[in-house]
Scaffold this motif. Sequence first.
Motif, short mmCIF file in Angstrom:
data_model
loop_
_atom_site.label_atom_id
_atom_site.label_comp_id
_atom_site.label_asym_id
_atom_site.label_seq_id
_atom_site.Cartn_x
_atom_site.Cartn_y
_atom_site.Cartn_z
N SER A 128 6.67 2.40 -3.95
CA SER A 128 7.07 2.43 -5.29
C SER A 128 7.55 1.73 -5.32
N ARG A 129 9.18 2.24 -5.26
CA ARG A 129 10.06 1.77 -5.76
C ARG A 129 11.16 0.60 -5.52
N GLN A 130 10.39 0.18 -3.83
CA GLN A 130 10.69 -1.34 -3.45
C GLN A 130 9.75 -2.17 -4.13
N ALA A 131 7.91 -1.93 -4.27
CA ALA A 131 7.55 -3.17 -5.21
C ALA A 131 8.30 -3.22 -5.92
N THR A 132 8.30 -2.53 -6.89
CA THR A 132 9.25 -2.35 -7.83
C THR A 132 10.17 -2.89 -7.98
N LEU A 133 11.16 -3.23 -7.46
CA LEU A 133 12.53 -4.05 -7.22
C LEU A 133 11.51 -5.39 -6.67
N VAL A 143 1.44 13.81 -7.15
CA VAL A 143 2.29 13.52 -5.89
C VAL A 143 1.32 13.77 -4.69
N TYR A 144 2.27 12.40 -4.09
CA TYR A 144 1.07 11.94 -2.65
C TYR A 144 2.41 11.91 -2.02
N PRO A 145 2.04 12.45 -0.30
CA PRO A 145 3.25 12.20 1.10
C PRO A 145 3.75 11.12 1.35
N VAL A 146 4.78 11.57 1.42
CA VAL A 146 6.25 11.00 1.64
C VAL A 146 5.54 10.32 2.94
N VAL A 147 5.42 8.85 3.84
CA VAL A 147 5.15 7.94 4.97
C VAL A 147 6.21 7.58 5.20
N GLU A 148 6.96 8.24 6.01
CA GLU A 148 8.52 7.30 6.86
C GLU A 148 8.13 6.25 7.29
N GLU A 149 7.17 5.75 7.54
CA GLU A 149 6.47 4.18 8.64
C GLU A 149 6.60 2.71 7.61
N LEU A 150 6.16 3.60 6.16
CA LEU A 150 6.08 2.49 4.64
C LEU A 150 7.71 1.60 4.94
N HIS A 151 9.03 2.68 4.35
CA HIS A 151 9.49 2.53 4.13
C HIS A 151 10.88 1.11 4.56
N ASP A 152 10.53 0.79 4.85
CA ASP A 152 11.20 -0.63 6.05
C ASP A 152 10.09 -1.59 6.31
N GLY A 153 10.65 -2.59 5.82
CA GLY A 153 10.57 -4.51 5.15
C GLY A 153 9.28 -4.58 4.22
N PHE A 154 9.49 -4.28 2.99
CA PHE A 154 8.49 -4.32 2.59
C PHE A 154 8.55 -5.83 1.57
N ALA A 155 7.87 -6.80 2.12
CA ALA A 155 8.20 -8.55 1.31
C ALA A 155 6.82 -8.94 0.62
#
Lengths: 275, 314
Positions: free
Chosen positions: B145-150, B167-179
């Motif tokens: 969500s943070r990366q999407a906003t940026l 609140v929703y689970p933190v999913v580590e696999e999502l944290h790289d490569g947002f485009a």
Amino acid sequence: MLTAETIHRLQEVARAIRRDIIEMVYRANSGHIGGSLGAADLLTCLYFHVMRHRPSQPDWADRDRFILSKGHCSPVLYATLARCGYFPAEDLQQFRRTGSHLQGHPYAPKTPGVDVSTGTLGLGISTGGGMALAAKLRGQHHRVFILCGDGEIQEGQAWEAAMFANKYKLDNIIGFVDRNYLQTDGYSEDIMPLDPLRPKWEAFGWRTLQIDGHDLRAIIGAIDEVPSHPGKPTMIILRTVKGKGVSFMENEAMWHGTPPNQDQYERAMQELADA
Amino acid sequence: MPEWKHTRQGYADALIELARRDDRILVLDSDVAKATKTCDFEVVFPDRFFNCGVQEGNMMCVAAGLALEGYIPFATTFATFAAFRAGDMVRNAIAYPKLNVKIGATHAGITTGGDGASHQCNEDIAVMRALPNMTVLVPGDYEESRQATLAAASMYGPVYLRFGRDVYPVVEELHDGFAIGKAKLLRRGDDLTIVTTGILVSEGLAAAETLEGEGIATRVLHLPTVKPLDEEALLRAARETRGFVTVEEHNILGGLGEAVAALVSLHHPRPVARVGVRDVFGESGQASELLDLYHLRAAHIVSSAHAVLAPALR
């Protein structure tokens, strides 16, 4: 000082704009004549005397902004912009045609000189609020002029916007209500009463005036004294005649959105030529 | 156990980050700043925060006016108010003239919970993706969500950002490569593709784990951008796997599932089962109860996967 010569010149411009309006709607066989004719005097005053703007530089940062919140009256705006030189007068013949930059309702990305896209009613004061707020944030001194229809401000959002402009003390907004008492389906006070209109705006925190919307001196005079009232947005209620300038169109609700036939077109052009 | 965090907090934290480096960033809210978390922004940047009161339509147009003057406003409200209450303003004042307004919509989906159906907006993706010029971002956890906003701030044009209440689970696999416009390949597999968007990504991953145990090699493609759709990743999945299960916290009508089905049916037909809210309004309850009740869990994804593969396995 407004000389008689200046007033005469403005009257001639307004008459030419009215002829353009008739021509455009006749050629397109659709469009809104009545409200356009009624607003021709205001737009003439604004674009040919009051506003700071540069037709050769439509996005000049310090220009005064104009929002035609009653977007269906695009013919008066397009005719005015063309006569200012924002685009060639021949373009007016393409109004409402495919491939034209002159959409049925104003669309800023296509038309030079159109500041804000409008069409759905009741939004212009809000958008103007955002533009006026931006000017305050940047310390710019241009003004934001907004023209609403009287039927239009039956929309609740007009009053949301009224609250917003009051909260943020947007004294760089000068609004107008085109008070002709007619809307698509008839007499405004039968459809949804708006009177007493002036105390409504005053109660919302706006400095409010009421003048004859066809008296060029009164329009220019009312705008000229705005800076002496800091901290408050201004609303000028223009008492107008829908269809002004063409005898058989004046004060007739049917001329809200009906194009003229050939006979009506010729009679209207005759009247405006002889005026 | 994973950490659980608010996606809307990711939005609010990103706004502060953005405002520190770009003075064009402004935030508008509509009397829900405490709920959307933009109240955090107001504390740091009081002069760049504008509370419009309970006036969502006015707020959208004020944002349009600010965008016309070169600002990048983030207009913030609940999803149902953004998509429906202010839908006309979003369409006509923002999308049509393609203005650089970002719409931050929180309290989307069934997990809005106790407030009930009036606030559980399961139809906003359908509305927003039908608007020309609109980019639709549906991130899956706090960080995404943070990366999407940026990312929304770094592109020109209208963007709809969708966040939940819970609140929703933190999913580590999502944290790289947002485009924007790019799918994330979270898991490889050549039997079936699970396509997720938003916070149900964790259920999609859990379902893939179960299917793997059954010997079904399951690909998981996560799409934080619903529009524009990553057609390339989806069509590759259509070629390389035998069918799809789409997963979204949204009505099955008009959302991700229909977008995927429309794409593959033309270019490389494969069965597409849609897990989502099945064209009903929700009801009040705990978010976790509602995910069970409306069949949005890993187990339901697994059943749908079986249905998709059944003809092939027969």
